[in-house]
Motif scaffolding. Sequence first.
Motif, PDB file in Angstrom:
ATOM      1  N   ASP A   1       0.850  -1.180   0.000  1.00 32.90           N
ATOM      2  CA  ASP A   1       0.000   0.000   0.000  1.00 32.90           C
ATOM      3  C   ASP A   1       0.891   1.237   0.000  1.00 32.90           C
ATOM      4  N   ALA A   2       1.315   1.667  -1.179  1.00 33.85           N
ATOM      5  CA  ALA A   2       2.229   2.807  -1.282  1.00 33.85           C
ATOM      6  C   ALA A   2       1.584   4.104  -0.811  1.00 33.85           C
ATOM      7  N   ALA A   3       0.271   4.096  -0.598  1.00 36.38           N
ATOM      8  CA  ALA A   3      -0.410   5.305  -0.127  1.00 36.38           C
ATOM      9  C   ALA A   3      -0.309   5.447   1.392  1.00 36.38           C
ATOM     10  N   ARG A   4       0.120   4.397   2.083  1.00 36.29           N
ATOM     11  CA  ARG A   4       0.187   4.454   3.541  1.00 36.29           C
ATOM     12  C   ARG A   4       1.504   5.085   3.992  1.00 36.29           C
ATOM     13  N   ALA A   5       1.414   6.039   4.896  1.00 32.02           N
ATOM     14  CA  ALA A   5       2.599   6.686   5.443  1.00 32.02           C
ATOM     15  C   ALA A   5       2.852   6.150   6.851  1.00 32.02           C
ATOM     16  N   TYR A   6       4.096   5.825   7.126  1.00 30.97           N
ATOM     17  CA  TYR A   6       4.484   5.205   8.396  1.00 30.97           C
ATOM     18  C   TYR A   6       5.377   6.148   9.218  1.00 30.97           C
ATOM     19  N   ALA A   7       5.226   6.083  10.533  1.00 29.92           N
ATOM     20  CA  ALA A   7       6.236   6.663  11.405  1.00 29.92           C
ATOM     21  C   ALA A   7       7.469   5.785  11.235  1.00 29.92           C
ATOM     22  N   TYR A   8       8.650   6.339  11.393  1.00 32.67           N
ATOM     23  CA  TYR A   8       9.858   5.538  11.166  1.00 32.67           C
ATOM     24  C   TYR A   8      10.971   5.921  12.132  1.00 32.67           C
ATOM     25  N   LYS A   9      11.924   5.022  12.215  1.00 34.48           N
ATOM     26  CA  LYS A   9      13.171   5.258  12.933  1.00 34.48           C
ATOM     27  C   LYS A   9      14.299   5.030  11.954  1.00 34.48           C
ATOM     28  N   TYR A  10      15.457   5.573  12.256  1.00 35.60           N
ATOM     29  CA  TYR A  10      16.620   5.353  11.397  1.00 35.60           C
ATOM     30  C   TYR A  10      17.821   5.021  12.260  1.00 35.60           C
ATOM     31  N   ALA A  11      18.675   4.184  11.708  1.00 36.95           N
ATOM     32  CA  ALA A  11      19.902   3.785  12.438  1.00 36.95           C
ATOM     33  C   ALA A  11      21.003   3.529  11.426  1.00 36.95           C
TER      34      ALA A  11
END
Length: 181
Positions: free
Chosen positions: A171-181
């Motif tokens: 679902d490319a329309a869904r936006a997610y909260a994210y973390k980066y490392a």
Amino acid sequence: RFCGDLGRYPAPVAAARFVLGLVLRVFYGTVRVVGRGRVPPQGAVVFVGNHRNQFIDGAMLQDTCGREVHFLVAAKSMRKRFVGAVARAMGSIPVERPQDVAKAGSGRVRIDLESLRASGEGGTRFTEELKPGCLLKGEFGAVAVAAVQGDAAATLKPPREGDLKAGAGDDAARAYAYKYA
């Protein structure tokens, strides 16, 4: 052979080995070791375990391999009172893992696995937060960044099997909260 020759270890290591050996005997009874003869009695050796329980596997190896062993342990675990005390007594070496130092990203990210693109929205700052090779993590799983094109655009490396959760990126329309490392 119960706990090996404890007299050759410093007192804290000998005590930790003895207690761990007792715990193993209580919960596991008899342990059959296969391949102990292939472990060199001295010199450098690396044991690599693919384990389900980092504590039991480490204690079992320590108790049965017949030589002194030092483990790489997540630094996060070393900071815990009990686990850290035991790990330090056993001479473990702390290692910072990417997942333990992940930081919350700005805004939200859309993952498109077909085009291997990450698109940011809501104030993402990819140029400050991401760099090639870092991991982008969220409800979708984890995927490595190949390149950063701007504050809201990044190219992704093809995910490895098991890195993404089922249905992630469908679902490319869904936006997610994210973390980066």
